[in-house]
Design an enzyme around this catalytic site. Structure first.
Site, PDB file in Angstrom:
ATOM      1  CB  VAL A   1      -1.951  56.575  19.094  1.00 28.38           C
ATOM      2  CG1 VAL A   1      -0.810  56.391  20.103  1.00 28.38           C
ATOM      3  CG2 VAL A   1      -2.474  55.217  18.635  1.00 28.38           C
TER       4      VAL A   1
ATOM      5  CG  ASP B   1      -4.480  45.610  10.765  1.00 28.60           C
ATOM      6  OD1 ASP B   1      -4.400  45.356   9.544  1.00 28.60           O
ATOM      7  OD2 ASP B   1      -4.758  46.733  11.206  1.00 28.60           O
TER       8      ASP B   1
END
Length: 548
Positions: A29, A142
């Site tokens: 990211v 998740d």
């Protein structure tokens, strides 16, 4: 494509990447600038498996884009906003809103666990996010503290990283036939591959609440095998800090997904706690969690699979069918195979990894004797606790052995029903009835003795105290005060590692009671993957046991 060391690079002719602000199993990211709109954004660069062929890589990229766009349609204050999905140099990127703040995992690591009110607030936000996603047919898969952001200044809870999300009717995002997710927060049914539904995300939320309240997941262990064993086999022990919202945590951490607390009810209970400050009460119509069943009554119906009651014959006895043990075994094998690990190897090395010397006799704990006892694999010794419950009641007069069993009248002066193919094996004061396979998978033991001044509870407490020295890898030992046919009794459950590598982890049920001036003890030891059938054998044995 550029390298991590570059200061800036522009993708899709629009998004200028700056510094890396996060990394996960699915990619990197970056903090970035949307040069078209002049705003700060977060850009997730998704990792593709380099071993894939060109066609496989293209198909995976297309699935990624299709499902990421589905996630982009989710609009909720507690779900990160996805602005765009682009491809640059044949690599997919997801452009999201930039949240000024760190993850929930970082917050707990830096400032310590949160209190129950803050956990309830976080839980309500995440439940809202999950309900929105589930209504749109999107599963997160998740959910964990690292994938929850806390916005600075507002403390807004934001669910992010749908990197392995699954859209109803679609192939799993970025999945290549292997297990994906974080095992400590993964529901047992997902590990088994039996099913994946909204309930699986709710299990993950239950584990997350425990983690933020105590500082760690209740399923954290030192190895992957240990984690999988904890998720699908071990007794679930929420941390003490979860006490104020314990009904919610227990309801979410129900192993049977059909009995798991749903999102709407969990949110209602958490809001009730925030409004009143009192521990919410689950309505009586809500079914008990699976972890409650073994100690409520040994004669309760045996569950043979998620959401199904055990089939019974005309006399009311359970029909012998593959049950939860098969699901447990499948879960361990499937999950470990997906991780590229041998299930047998991990289970047999669960805990300290050692193997005890071989023993020729099926071991069993006898009161105060120091003799090794039957059980399962493990690691650290578990605590011994005492509570009061109800043991199995005697079978109705005239009840015969269920189908597949035979009634034996033992020379030692008792009778009981055992599986038809079990054979008798006397060993001193203990009498065993063993399954016919070479490994003696199921070991039913009986011991008769003089009454103990302290009663059955004292007998099993002593045995449990010696558990760590007599049972390799002794763990999760609990001694429960109860009664049997109106007589004082005690129930001991525990697990241990196998005495040999081939034996593997085992679990034991042990009931001791005093009746007619004698002390009786009946136990059943079996592999952890066969606990459902073991529980059936044990229930039938103690339910048909007749002295004299």
């Amino acid at each position: 494509m550029g390298t991590e060391g570059e200061n800036v690079r522009v993708i899709a002719g629009r998004y200028r990447l700056h510094e890396r602000i996060g990394r996960g199993g699915m990619g990197v990211v970056w903090r970035a600038t949307d040069e078209l709109l002049g705003r700060q954004v977060a850009v997730k660069e998704l990792t593709l498996d380099p071993s894939l062929s060109a066609d496989e890589a293209r198909n995976q990229r297309e699935r990624t884009l299709r499902e990421a766009r589905a996630v982009a349609r989710l609009h909720h204050p507690h779900i990160v906003v996805v602005h765009d999905v682009v491809v640059h140099d044949e690599r997919p990127y997801i452009v999201m809103e930039l949240i000024d703040g760190g993850s929930l995992a970082d917050r707990v690591a830096d400032r310590g666990p949160v209190d129950a009110r803050e956990a309830a607030r976080i839980g309500i936000g995440l439940l809202g996010a999950l309900r929105r996603a589930h209504d749109a047919g999107v599963l997160h898969r998740d959910l964990k503290p690292a994938n929850v952001l806390i916005e600075s200044g507002t403390d807004r809870v934001v669910l992010t990283d749908f990197g392995i999300a699954q859209v109803a009717g679609a192939t799993t995002l970025t999945e290549n036939g292997s297990f994906v997710g974080s095992p400590e927060y993964t529901a047992p049914e997902r590990m088994s591959g039996v099913r994946t539904g909204p309930e699986s995300d709710l299990w993950s939320l239950g584990a997350l609440l425990c983690a933020v309240l105590s500082g760690k997941s209740p399923f954290r262990r030192d190895s992957l095998g240990g984690i999988l064993h904890a998720v699908v086999v071990d007794e679930i022990r929420p941390p003490a800090q979860a006490g104020p919202i314990l009904p919610v945590v227990r309801g979410l951490l129900e192993r049977d997904p059909q009995r798991r607390l749903d999102a709407a009810e969990a949110e209602r209970l958490l809001r009730e706690f925030l409004e009143t400050g009192r521990t919410p009460r689950v309505p009586a119509v809500h079914p008990p969690t699976q972890r409650d069943l073994p100690r409520r009554a040994l004669s309760l119906p045996l569950r043979t699979g998620p959401g199904t009651a055990a089939a019974r014959d005309a006399a009311g006895w359970p029909v012998r069918r593959p049950g939860r043990g098969a699901v447990v075994a499948a879960a361990l094998v499937a999950a470990m195979a997906g991780a590229g690990v041998s299930a047998a190897a991990l289970l047999m090395r669960h805990g300290d990894g050692g193997v005890a010397p071989a023993t020729t006799a099926p071991p069993h704990p006898s009161a105060g004797s120091g003799t090794p006892g039957p059980s399962t694999p493990g690691s650290r010794p578990g605590p011994t606790v005492t509570v009061t419950r109800t043991a199995p009641s005697a079978p109705p007069a005239g009840r015969t052995a269920p189908a597949g069993y035979r009634t034996v009248r033992d020379p030692q002066g008792f009778s009981l029903a055992v599986p038809a193919d079990f054979t008798r094996s006397p060993q001193g004061e203990r009498i065993f009835y063993l399954s016919p396979d070479p490994d003696q998978t199921f070991r039913l033991g009986i011991r008769l003795a003089d009454p103990d001044p302290g009663g059955p509870l004292a007998v099993l407490r002593r045995s449990a105290a010696e558990g760590p020295s007599t049972n390799p890898g002794y763990r999760d030992g609990t001694v429960t005060g109860t009664s049997h046919r109106g007589y004082p009794a005690a129930l001991w459950e525990f697990s241990r590692r196998g005495f040999t590598t081939a034996e593997g982890p085992r679990h034991t049920y042990d009931l001791c009671w005093q009746e007619g001036g004698r002390l009786y003890e009946v136990w059943l030891s079996a592999p952890v993957g066969k606990v459902a059938k073991a529980k059936e054998y044990f229930d039938v044995a103690v339910g048909t046991f007749t002295p004299g």
